[in-house]
Design a protein around this motif. Structure first.
Motif, mmCIF file in Angstrom:
data_model
loop_
_atom_site.group_PDB
_atom_site.id
_atom_site.type_symbol
_atom_site.label_atom_id
_atom_site.label_comp_id
_atom_site.label_asym_id
_atom_site.label_seq_id
_atom_site.Cartn_x
_atom_site.Cartn_y
_atom_site.Cartn_z
ATOM 1 N N HIS A 198 -21.914 4.803 -15.795
ATOM 2 C CA HIS A 198 -21.708 4.820 -14.340
ATOM 3 C C HIS A 198 -20.278 4.415 -14.028
ATOM 4 N N PRO A 199 -19.320 5.321 -14.251
ATOM 5 C CA PRO A 199 -17.939 4.947 -13.966
ATOM 6 C C PRO A 199 -17.759 4.656 -12.480
ATOM 7 N N HIS A 200 -16.924 3.715 -12.178
ATOM 8 C CA HIS A 200 -16.673 3.359 -10.785
ATOM 9 C C HIS A 200 -15.624 4.290 -10.213
ATOM 10 N N HIS A 201 -15.664 4.438 -8.892
ATOM 11 C CA HIS A 201 -14.554 5.119 -8.247
ATOM 12 C C HIS A 201 -13.375 4.165 -8.253
ATOM 13 N N PRO A 202 -12.156 4.697 -8.350
ATOM 14 C CA PRO A 202 -11.006 3.802 -8.284
ATOM 15 C C PRO A 202 -10.994 3.032 -6.958
ATOM 16 N N HIS A 203 -10.511 1.787 -7.013
ATOM 17 C CA HIS A 203 -10.345 0.983 -5.801
ATOM 18 C C HIS A 203 -8.975 1.292 -5.230
ATOM 19 N N GLN A 204 -8.919 1.706 -3.963
ATOM 20 C CA GLN A 204 -7.605 1.939 -3.371
ATOM 21 C C GLN A 204 -7.266 0.803 -2.419
ATOM 22 N N GLY A 205 -6.125 0.912 -1.757
ATOM 23 C CA GLY A 205 -5.756 -0.102 -0.773
ATOM 24 C C GLY A 205 -5.055 -1.309 -1.352
ATOM 25 N N LYS A 206 -4.551 -1.199 -2.586
ATOM 26 C CA LYS A 206 -3.784 -2.304 -3.168
ATOM 27 C C LYS A 206 -2.291 -1.993 -3.042
ATOM 28 N N PHE A 207 -1.486 -3.041 -2.949
ATOM 29 C CA PHE A 207 -0.042 -2.850 -2.768
ATOM 30 C C PHE A 207 0.745 -3.740 -3.715
ATOM 31 N N GLY A 235 12.560 -3.891 -2.834
ATOM 32 C CA GLY A 235 12.215 -3.747 -1.422
ATOM 33 C C GLY A 235 11.135 -2.715 -1.138
ATOM 34 N N MET A 236 10.783 -1.924 -2.136
ATOM 35 C CA MET A 236 9.721 -0.935 -1.935
ATOM 36 C C MET A 236 8.351 -1.607 -1.982
ATOM 37 N N ARG A 237 7.431 -1.073 -1.186
ATOM 38 C CA ARG A 237 6.038 -1.512 -1.222
ATOM 39 C C ARG A 237 5.230 -0.286 -1.629
ATOM 40 N N LEU A 238 4.689 -0.325 -2.845
ATOM 41 C CA LEU A 238 3.962 0.830 -3.353
ATOM 42 C C LEU A 238 2.461 0.602 -3.250
ATOM 43 N N HIS A 239 1.785 1.543 -2.637
ATOM 44 C CA HIS A 239 0.329 1.527 -2.611
ATOM 45 C C HIS A 239 -0.185 2.069 -3.942
ATOM 46 N N TYR A 240 -1.288 1.507 -4.436
ATOM 47 C CA TYR A 240 -1.892 2.056 -5.656
ATOM 48 C C TYR A 240 -3.400 1.897 -5.642
ATOM 49 N N ALA A 241 -4.041 2.717 -6.479
ATOM 50 C CA ALA A 241 -5.477 2.596 -6.737
ATOM 51 C C ALA A 241 -5.634 2.171 -8.181
ATOM 52 N N ASP A 285 0.942 5.623 -5.318
ATOM 53 C CA ASP A 285 1.626 6.608 -4.484
ATOM 54 C C ASP A 285 3.115 6.366 -4.707
ATOM 55 N N LEU A 286 3.854 7.381 -5.148
ATOM 56 C CA LEU A 286 5.296 7.229 -5.277
ATOM 57 C C LEU A 286 5.934 6.951 -3.919
ATOM 58 N N ARG A 287 7.124 6.357 -3.933
ATOM 59 C CA ARG A 287 7.816 6.144 -2.650
ATOM 60 C C ARG A 287 7.920 7.470 -1.909
ATOM 61 N N GLY A 288 7.739 7.438 -0.596
ATOM 62 C CA GLY A 288 7.805 8.650 0.208
ATOM 63 C C GLY A 288 6.471 9.345 0.394
ATOM 64 N N PHE A 289 5.429 8.884 -0.333
ATOM 65 C CA PHE A 289 4.133 9.559 -0.279
ATOM 66 C C PHE A 289 3.039 8.638 0.255
#
Length: 322
Positions: free
Chosen positions: A4-13, A19-25, A65-69
């Motif tokens: 039962h693989p989990h869905h990736p958790h998103q909403g992490k930074f 100075g960049m803030r990158l969102h990731y799952a 998410d790469l910068r700009g995305f």
């Protein structure tokens, strides 16, 4: 693979020193080896959503998410999207996640950046896995000298023009969705053939919830209120790698020393041979520039082979990870 693989958790930074803030799952357990998935244009972390859970038993799996995305920082200046800055983001992200090394899996623009990471910072990588993204030396040469690749890359010059993001977003992002295959409306659009992917049947993967998620990602404006697609398009505007035009030499004006572009990292390349934008000429002679290379050609795969054949891609990567 866990049953039962989990869905990736998103909403992490991750707040990076630059100075960049990158969102990731992410998924899997921190502390296990880091497996980093990096998307291209016009995608975002979700390019890898179907693949990520397959590796959570053995790795800590992260897709930014790469910068700009999407939800990551979207600096205003075009120069902020030069490859060296994105390479720095990847390097700083690995450290911000608490790691010294990772295995990097990357596609399209993410792959272009990943090649540069491998060349500039080999100490950062256990292994490099590239999906349909050309080595910078071979890409430069083909854009300068190879007529068919020059023709296939004309969309890059179109994207570099001001206002291309407005055209891409017109009619509910019709042109952008058309990258993945024409919309069901099949309407005649004079711009439709300027981008890779015109004339294909609408692929089964770009539907439903995934399509909705992409459309939403394309609407997230920059901090300065800039258009949601401007950051992604700025990758093309910031790069000298594009076909020559009447007024700009592009790749033809660049003379590279191949010795500066040798890849010493263990490298595995997956290439969908039906890619209309990146032709098979781009993998000819790749072994001359990569010391430890295995190349897998997928004859019926397009540029979007990750979505078309996820099980195949998973099994290849699992085999390489040992």
């Amino acid at each position: 693979m866990s049953s039962h693989p989990h869905h990736p958790h998103q909403g992490k930074f991750a707040a990076l020193p630059n100075g960049m803030r990158l969102h990731y799952a992410d998924c899997g357990e921190k502390g296990k080896p880091l497996l980093l998935f990096v998307h291209g244009f016009p995608e975002f972390w979700m390019e890898w959503a179907e693949l990520m859970p397959a590796f959570e038993d053995t790795h800590y799996v992260v897709a930014p998410d790469l910068r700009g995305f999407n939800l990551s920082s979207k600096p205003a200046e075009v120069d902020a999207y030069k490859p060296k800055h994105i390479v720095e983001d990847i390097k700083q992200l690995v450290a911000a996640l608490g790691y010294e090394r990772c295995t990097l899996v990357a596609h399209d623009w993410g792959g272009a950046i990943a090649w540069n990471v491998a060349i500039a910072h080999p100490e950062l990588l256990d292994m490099l896995v590239i999906v349909n993204a050309p080595h910078p030396y071979l890409f430069t040469r083909a854009l300068a000298e190879h007529p068919a690749q020059q023709a296939a890359s004309q969309y890059m010059n179109w994207l570099r023009q001001s206002g291309s993001e407005i055209a891409l977003a017109k009619d509910g992002f019709a042109l952008l969705a058309n990258l993945f295959g024409p919309s069901s409306k099949e309407k005649e659009d004079p711009d439709a053939n300027k981008l890779e992917g015109g004339g294909q049947k609408h692929p089964v993967w770009f539907t439903g919830k995934l399509r909705d998620a992409y459309l939403k990602a394309w609407t997230h404006r920059g901090e300065d209120g800039s258009h949601g697609l401007t950051g992604g398009v700025n990758y093309y505007r910031a790069s000298p790698l594009h076909p020559p035009t009447g007024s700009q030499q592009g790749a033809a004006g660049i003379k590279l020393d191949p010795a500066m572009f040798r890849v010493k990292v263990k490298t595995r390349v997956i290439w969908g041979e039906q890619d209309r934008a990146l032709l098979p000429v781009l993998i000819e002679g790749l072994d001359e520039h990569v010391e430890d290379l295995e190349l897998v050609r997928i004859p019926d795969g397009s540029h979007w082979v990750v979505h078309e054949q996820p099980r195949r891609i998973i099994s290849l990567i699992r085999g390489w990870l040992g």
